[in-house]
Design an enzyme around this catalytic site. Structure first.
Site, PDB file in Angstrom:
ATOM      1  N   GLY A 210       0.831  -1.201   0.000  1.00 18.91           N
ATOM      2  CA  GLY A 210       0.000   0.000   0.000  1.00 18.91           C
ATOM      3  C   GLY A 210       0.858   1.241   0.000  1.00 18.91           C
ATOM      4  O   GLY A 210       1.979   1.219  -0.517  1.00 18.91           O
ATOM      5  N   SER A 211       0.349   2.295   0.609  1.00 16.99           N
ATOM      6  CA  SER A 211       1.042   3.577   0.523  1.00 16.99           C
ATOM      7  C   SER A 211       2.247   3.623   1.459  1.00 16.99           C
ATOM      8  O   SER A 211       2.292   2.946   2.482  1.00 16.99           O
ATOM      9  CB  SER A 211       0.086   4.716   0.876  1.00 16.99           C
ATOM     10  OG  SER A 211      -0.213   4.682   2.251  1.00 16.99           O
ATOM     11  N   THR A 212       3.205   4.465   1.094  1.00 19.31           N
ATOM     12  CA  THR A 212       4.390   4.649   1.922  1.00 19.31           C
ATOM     13  C   THR A 212       4.012   5.239   3.279  1.00 19.31           C
ATOM     14  O   THR A 212       4.567   4.868   4.314  1.00 19.31           O
ATOM     15  CB  THR A 212       5.393   5.552   1.186  1.00 19.31           C
ATOM     16  OG1 THR A 212       5.862   4.843   0.035  1.00 19.31           O
ATOM     17  CG2 THR A 212       6.589   5.902   2.051  1.00 19.31           C
ATOM     18  N   GLU A 213       3.020   6.128   3.262  1.00 18.04           N
ATOM     19  CA  GLU A 213       2.559   6.770   4.492  1.00 18.04           C
ATOM     20  C   GLU A 213       2.102   5.717   5.523  1.00 18.04           C
ATOM     21  O   GLU A 213       2.547   5.718   6.678  1.00 18.04           O
ATOM     22  CB  GLU A 213       1.401   7.688   4.107  1.00 18.04           C
ATOM     23  CG  GLU A 213       0.931   8.623   5.172  1.00 18.04           C
ATOM     24  CD  GLU A 213      -0.381   9.305   4.737  1.00 18.04           C
ATOM     25  OE1 GLU A 213      -0.719   9.277   3.537  1.00 18.04           O
ATOM     26  OE2 GLU A 213      -1.047   9.838   5.624  1.00 18.04           O
TER      27      GLU A 213
ATOM     28  N   GLY B 242       2.722   2.527   5.361  1.00 19.24           N
ATOM     29  CA  GLY B 242       3.861   1.639   5.586  1.00 19.24           C
ATOM     30  C   GLY B 242       4.717   2.113   6.739  1.00 19.24           C
ATOM     31  O   GLY B 242       5.183   1.318   7.568  1.00 19.24           O
TER      32      GLY B 242
ATOM     33  N   GLU C  60       5.601  -3.407   0.757  1.00 15.74           N
ATOM     34  CA  GLU C  60       5.706  -3.080  -0.663  1.00 15.74           C
ATOM     35  C   GLU C  60       4.913  -1.799  -0.845  1.00 15.74           C
ATOM     36  O   GLU C  60       3.686  -1.816  -0.772  1.00 15.74           O
ATOM     37  CB  GLU C  60       5.177  -4.243  -1.505  1.00 15.74           C
ATOM     38  CG  GLU C  60       5.724  -4.256  -2.914  1.00 15.74           C
ATOM     39  CD  GLU C  60       4.811  -3.531  -3.859  1.00 15.74           C
ATOM     40  OE1 GLU C  60       4.975  -2.292  -3.966  1.00 15.74           O
ATOM     41  OE2 GLU C  60       3.951  -4.162  -4.465  1.00 15.74           O
TER      42      GLU C  60
ATOM     43  N   CYS D  48       1.847   0.585  -8.384  1.00 16.24           N
ATOM     44  CA  CYS D  48       2.939   1.156  -7.592  1.00 16.24           C
ATOM     45  C   CYS D  48       4.219   1.241  -8.414  1.00 16.24           C
ATOM     46  O   CYS D  48       5.046   2.109  -8.194  1.00 16.24           O
ATOM     47  CB  CYS D  48       3.154   0.339  -6.328  1.00 16.24           C
ATOM     48  SG  CYS D  48       3.085  -1.418  -6.622  1.00 16.24           S
TER      49      CYS D  48
ATOM     50  N   GLU E  50       4.158  10.616  -5.772  1.00 15.80           N
ATOM     51  CA  GLU E  50       3.383   9.574  -6.446  1.00 15.80           C
ATOM     52  C   GLU E  50       1.944  10.046  -6.640  1.00 15.80           C
ATOM     53  O   GLU E  50       1.281  10.441  -5.687  1.00 15.80           O
ATOM     54  CB  GLU E  50       3.403   8.285  -5.602  1.00 15.80           C
ATOM     55  CG  GLU E  50       2.727   7.133  -6.292  1.00 15.80           C
ATOM     56  CD  GLU E  50       2.783   5.834  -5.497  1.00 15.80           C
ATOM     57  OE1 GLU E  50       2.675   5.895  -4.266  1.00 15.80           O
ATOM     58  OE2 GLU E  50       2.926   4.767  -6.122  1.00 15.80           O
TER      59      GLU E  50
END
Lengths: 494, 306
Positions: A252-255, A257, A274, A308, A405
């Site tokens: 999912g999103s880096t945030e 993560g 990921e 992604c 992104e």
């Protein structure tokens, strides 16, 4: 109708709005059965949520309600983890590995048998074109199950001279861009290595995961080996924080993560993430240009750009920039945007209203930053969430549309002069998931791939996925690999 | 890459754009996923019928055979009223006069294969005479073959000059240049030969003689369509395209139409700029048209064999 009269052309322009047009070719909704309401799949049974709450899941192409699904709270998560723990202790870790393989093969075969229904549901619930769910998502999901089924009884060959053991209960949280495929990426290696699973599909796209629960029932897996619970962020948080979970796998999103990494810090939980990406797709002047253009198109507009590893930053060598941009503009004029259920649709609906707003925010930012916008003239439906394929030219490396992104059908085009320059620019991002190189020269490919900080580098192609090939990121794109032999390691201790 | 800045300056053909085999084959396969239904199918089939160069190129061709084929070309299937004729009848030079007379006033063109078809292994003056003879007999279009041997030797000037000489011999007849892609071996060479032919004066570029396998394929045709697109952008001049050989089913022909539509657009979607070189395609198209009209497939016996 054809005529033999000579047509004169005044301006040098190709006209893709042709007299001969495609008639609608919709796939039939009746190929799928969707229940009015779905409960939680825990311990091999459908169970009502403790909260008694359900939320609607819609078709983003029409904004119509498809079904409603249970909202799992902390108590439900606890039930699911307990069921997974019991299944692990009492059955799954005890049965011979070759028996585990049989179950996974069975899932793979049923996914294939039901591929049409799954494709239709994936498209209805997620907005992606039926061509993609039919030709990519569902077959690749089945392939992942087949592939990992093969590994289940061969782990000693996968890791020679190392004694591998399963971790226990894996909590898995997956995104909305490839709902069934991500479920397969997560569940297949976990089961093959002897773990049990609690999986939470994304809030907006739960339906194919719930269909997968039906398939798992049909495959007669021991109760509790796979549990599928639906909900939003709080459900995911409860799963991440549950002390009975040995492993968290998140895509999912880096945030989010980062939040998960903080939450699991200091615990014994093994973690793979990921996350986001902002892939550079690089075209050198000696590249096969028409195929490179096609690759760039597929790299960014595949699945509406909700990928992604999408090639969202295009770097073109200056000497061919004009030609490439012209060809890209021509090509996006031939992309058909519209009803995802139509077999001819190339670009379907944006997954949710929220995501559409994010994309629109970035379109506004790009324009404000002084970039030139080009969008296809294809008419888009009035109802539903749509965004035409978009190119930004006259873009600078420091623009936000280059750095952040967007996760939509938006391509930022930059130019470069030398190899060193483009390497530096391509790596100049917090992400490092994927990249693409287009050149006719083999040695240049290897030079570039060696210096590129990205988990996957495609040469003269883009967005190619295979169960045998590991996938994952560098830097803020996450860690751990999924797919291939490497994908087993995330679910084992040695 | 390395494009001449003005149309008067010839490019270095050794630097023709490179083609990635995997990429071009994937793109070609993508066209076949378009679903052509209802009106789109009917209109497409009529368009295909109207784009056919109905062909007979056999040692045993006789005036009788050619006359029958000409009638078929003008009246593909009178049981269904309102059908278009085919675009042209394609014959050997010796049959041009017969065909010309048979087709008089119909609008159907006479195309003649010239230049020592199909091998092209003859001296240049023989090829020029062959061409001039066909034109003098009344051919509207000349389908020439390039010297593949010279092309493989890297004698691009020879190939170029020969095409230019034949073009001159054609006078007002339109020149189709057959690359015989089945003998060229790579997409890179197909692209290079296309560029040579267009710069040397071809009005059409054509894949194959039909005598060599493989004949037309979708990826080869795509490479040529993209060459035509680049040439058009550079010079403003439209060049026609004719895939020939191996296209015998309507469904495949419709895939080709999709490819033309999405590569070159509307201006090429007519028989002035796109042709199918085929002999058995016409009857399959007619059978499909009958099926669209009646909802039933008819026996092949209902369609004339010529």
């Amino acid at each position: 109708m054809a005529t033999t009269k000579k047509k004169t052309t005044n301006t040098i322009k190709l006209k893709f709005d042709t007299d001969w047009t495609y008639a609608p070719a919709p796939e039939s909704k009746s190929a799928a059965t969707i229940d009015k309401q779905y409960d939680l799949f825990i311990d091999g049974k459908w169970q009502k949520p403790t909260s008694k709450k359900y939320f609607d899941t819609i078709n983003p192409a029409t904004e119509e309600k498809l079904s409603e699904v249970a909202d799992a709270n902390e108590a439900d998560v606890n039930k699911a983890v307990t069921a997974a723990r019991n299944a692990y202790d009492k059955t799954w870790k005890k049965i011979p590995a070759k028996e585990r393989a049989k179950y996974i093969f069975r899932i793979a075969r049923i996914v294939q048998e039901k591929s049409r229904e799954l494709a239709v549901i994936e498209t209805l619930n997620g907005g992606k074109p039926i061509r993609e769910s039919r030709d990519f998502d569902i077959p690749t999901a089945a392939n992942h199950f087949f592939y990992y089924a093969g590994w289940a009884d061969k782990l000693e060959y996968a890791f020679p001279n190392r004694k591998s053991q399963p971790l226990g209960v894996a909590g898995q949280i997956i995104p909305w861009n490839f709902p069934l495929l991500m479920a397969a990426w997560k569940i297949a290696p976990a089961l093959a290595t002897g773990n049990t699973v609690v999986l939470k599909p994304a809030e907006t796209t739960p339906l194919t995961a719930l269909k997968l629960a039906e398939i798992i029932q049909e495959a007669d897996l021991p109760p509790g080996v796979v549990n599928i619970i639906t909900g939003a962020g709080t459900t995911g948080a409860a799963l991440v924080n549950h002390p009975g979970v040995d492993k968290i796998a998140f895509t999912g999103s880096t945030e989010v993560g980062k939040i998960i990494q903080r939450a699991t810090a200091g615990t014994n939980k093994k973690l793979t993430l990921e996350l986001g990406g902002k892939a550079a797709n690089i075209i050198f002047e000696d590249a096969p240009i028409d195929q490179a253009v096609e690759g760039v198109i597929n790299g960014i507009f595949f699945n509406q750009g909700h990928v992604c590893c999408a090639g969202s930053r295009l770097y073109v060598q200056e000497s061919i920039a004009k030609e490439v941009i012209k060809k890209l503009k021509d090509r996006i004029e031939t992309l058909l945007v519209g009803d995802p259920m139509d077999k001819n649709t190339d670009i379907g609906a944006i997954n949710s209203k929220q995501q559409l707003q994010t994309i629109q925010k970035y379109l506004a930012i790009g324009k404000k930053e002084g970039a030139e916008i080009f969008q296809s003239s294809c008419p888009i439906p009035k109802k539903g969430f749509y965004c035409p394929p978009t190119l930004f030219t006259n873009v600078a490396q420091s623009n936000r549309i280059v750095q952040e992104e967007i996760f939509g059908p938006v391509l930022s085009i930059l130019t470069f002069r030398t190899d060193d320059e483009v390497i530096e620019k391509a790596n100049n991002t917090p992400y490092g998931l994927s990249a693409g190189v287009w050149t006719d020269k083999g040695s240049k490919v290897f030079n570039m791939t060696k210096r590129m900080r990205a988990g996957v580098v495609w040469a003269n192609t883009f967005n190619k996925f295979d169960p045998t090939s590991p996938f994952g990121g560098y830097k803020e794109s996450g860690f751990g690999r999924e797919g291939g032999l490497h994908g087993l390691e995330g679910y084992l201790k040695f | 890459m390395a494009l001449a800045s003005s149309q008067n300056i010839l490019p270095d053909f050794r630097l023709s754009p490179r083609i990635d085999q995997i990429g071009v084959e994937e793109r070609a396969a993508r066209f076949t996923t378009r679903s052509i239904k209802a009106d789109a199918k009917m209109n497409g089939l009529l368009l295909v019928l109207n784009m056919i160069d109905l062909t007979t190129l056999e040692g045993k061709d006789t005036p009788g055979k050619v006359k029958q084929l000409c009638y078929k070309g003008m009246h593909p299937h009178d049981a269904i009223p309102g059908l278009p004729s085919v675009a042209a009848i394609c014959v050997y030079p010796s049959m041009v006069k017969i065909a010309k007379k048979a087709l008089e006033g119909s609008g159907v063109k006479v195309a003649a294969v010239a230049t020592a078809f199909p091998s092209g292994q003859a001296p240049k003056d023989v090829k020029i005479r062959d061409t001039k003879f066909a034109v003098s007999e009344g051919a509207d279009e000349i389908d020439m073959v390039i010297s593949r041997g010279k092309f493989h030797e890297g004698e691009y000037n020879f190939v170029f000059d020969e095409i230019a000489a034949i073009k001159e011999a054609c006078g007002t007849a339109r020149l189709k240049v057959i690359l015989e892609t089945g003998e060229l071996g790579t997409y890179d060479k197909v692209r290079r030969a296309s560029d040579i032919a267009m710069h040397a004066g071809a009005d059409f570029i054509k894949t194959s003689t039909g005598k060599i396998q493989p004949a037309a394929t979708m990826p080869v045709t795509l490479v040529m369509l993209e060459a035509i697109r680049d040439f058009y952008y550079k010079t403003g001049k439209m060049i026609g395209m004719k895939p020939a050989g191996g296209i015998s089913k309507s469904k495949l022909a419709l895939h080709y139409l999709v490819m033309v539509k999405e590569t070159l657009g509307n201006d090429w979607l007519n028989n002035e700029w796109f042709r199918f070189g085929a002999s058995s395609l016409a009857n399959d198209v007619l059978m499909q048209i009958a099926k669209e009209k009646t909802g039933l497939y008819q026996s092949a016996n209902y369609f004339s064999v010529d």
